[in-house]
Scaffold this active site. Sequence first.
Site, PDB file in Angstrom:
ATOM      1  CG  ASN A  14      -2.228  -0.952   0.940  1.00 25.19           C
ATOM      2  OD1 ASN A  14      -2.996  -0.779   0.166  1.00 25.19           O
ATOM      3  ND2 ASN A  14      -2.057  -2.152   1.588  1.00 25.19           N
ATOM      4  CG  ASN A 110      -6.773   1.384   9.004  1.00 21.26           C
ATOM      5  OD1 ASN A 110      -5.785   0.995   8.840  1.00 21.26           O
ATOM      6  ND2 ASN A 110      -7.630   0.617   9.270  1.00 21.26           N
ATOM      7  CG  HIS A 112     -10.292  -3.497   7.510  1.00 21.74           C
ATOM      8  ND1 HIS A 112      -9.638  -4.139   8.557  1.00 21.74           N
ATOM      9  CD2 HIS A 112     -11.408  -4.357   7.168  1.00 21.74           C
ATOM     10  CE1 HIS A 112     -10.202  -5.289   8.605  1.00 21.74           C
ATOM     11  NE2 HIS A 112     -11.173  -5.486   7.856  1.00 21.74           N
ATOM     12  CG  ASP A 153     -10.948  -2.316  11.469  1.00 18.70           C
ATOM     13  OD1 ASP A 153     -10.752  -3.544  11.614  1.00 18.70           O
ATOM     14  OD2 ASP A 153     -10.016  -1.617  11.288  1.00 18.70           O
TER      15      ASP A 153
HETATM   16  C1  GRF Z   1      -2.449  -6.685   4.124  1.00 20.97           C
HETATM   17  O1  GRF Z   1      -3.107  -7.626   4.630  1.00 20.97           O
HETATM   18  C2  GRF Z   1      -3.549  -5.516   3.495  1.00 20.97           C
HETATM   19  O2  GRF Z   1      -4.780  -6.060   2.947  1.00 20.97           O
HETATM   20  C3  GRF Z   1      -3.719  -4.844   4.713  1.00 20.97           C
HETATM   21  O3  GRF Z   1      -2.480  -4.646   5.378  1.00 20.97           O
HETATM   22  C4  GRF Z   1      -1.801  -5.744   4.969  1.00 20.97           C
HETATM   23  C5  GRF Z   1      -0.261  -5.450   4.519  1.00 20.97           C
HETATM   24  O4  GRF Z   1      -0.398  -4.610   3.683  1.00 20.97           O
HETATM   25  N1  GRF Z   1      -4.127  -3.294   4.423  1.00 20.97           N
HETATM   26  P1  GRF Z   1       1.036  -4.046   2.846  1.00 20.97           P
HETATM   27  O5  GRF Z   1       1.329  -5.053   1.695  1.00 20.97           O
HETATM   28  O6  GRF Z   1       1.747  -3.975   3.981  1.00 20.97           O
HETATM   29  O7  GRF Z   1       0.390  -2.643   2.494  1.00 20.97           O
END
Ligand code: GRF
Length: 196
Positions: A14, A110, A112, A153
């Site tokens: 992300n 955030n 989710h 959340d």
């Molecule tokens: C993943 O499970 C994603 O779905 C959630 O956080 C976890 C790690 O995401 N948002 P990232 O690859 O570290 O961004």
Amino acid sequence: MFGITVLVSGGGTNLQAIIDSIADGELKSAEVFIKKVISNNKDAYALERAKNAGIKGEVVSPKDYPDRGAFEHALKDAIDESAPDLIVLAGFLVVIPKEIVASYPQKIINIHPSLIPSFCGKGYYGLKVHEAALSRGVKVTGATVHFVDEGTDTGPIILQKAVNVEENDTPEILQQRVMKEAEHIILPHAIALLAK
Ligand code: GRF
């Protein structure tokens, strides 16, 4: 300019989506930049991604502090030092202390990996979210960007994007689809909306 501080714990896909959008996407035109990346996990690959993009990374790990209060104080100091316009939790697995939530009202978001209010709250993170979706047998799942409040959340929803669950999905396959087709699209978009 709109400066964001991104909190991470793991792989950082992300964070990478945000970095890529700043380089040549919606966040570039929204004049967004990353002030700092903070991780509670010194081994998070997300820190490598930050380094590769020339972004300051900082580790604030509970293991380095005598108690929870000292860790939470250090986390708040690390965030305050960057003076962000927005704090983005991008796969951050630490519950945000209420002092930090209170100091940044409507300024923490955030991502989710489900369509809240399904499969969210205590214990629903990472693959566990997709395992729950598959065992319930939902045909559609997705991702949600929401404001962070005192709960887990539970804050106001900003954006959601749905993806289909396919016949032979495993939790890993479903997680990849939700990340690629939902998370990595709506998180940069939500940041752009707030920047504008
Ligand atoms: C993943 O499970 C994603 O779905 C959630 O956080 C976890 C790690 O995401 N948002 P990232 O690859 O570290 O961004």
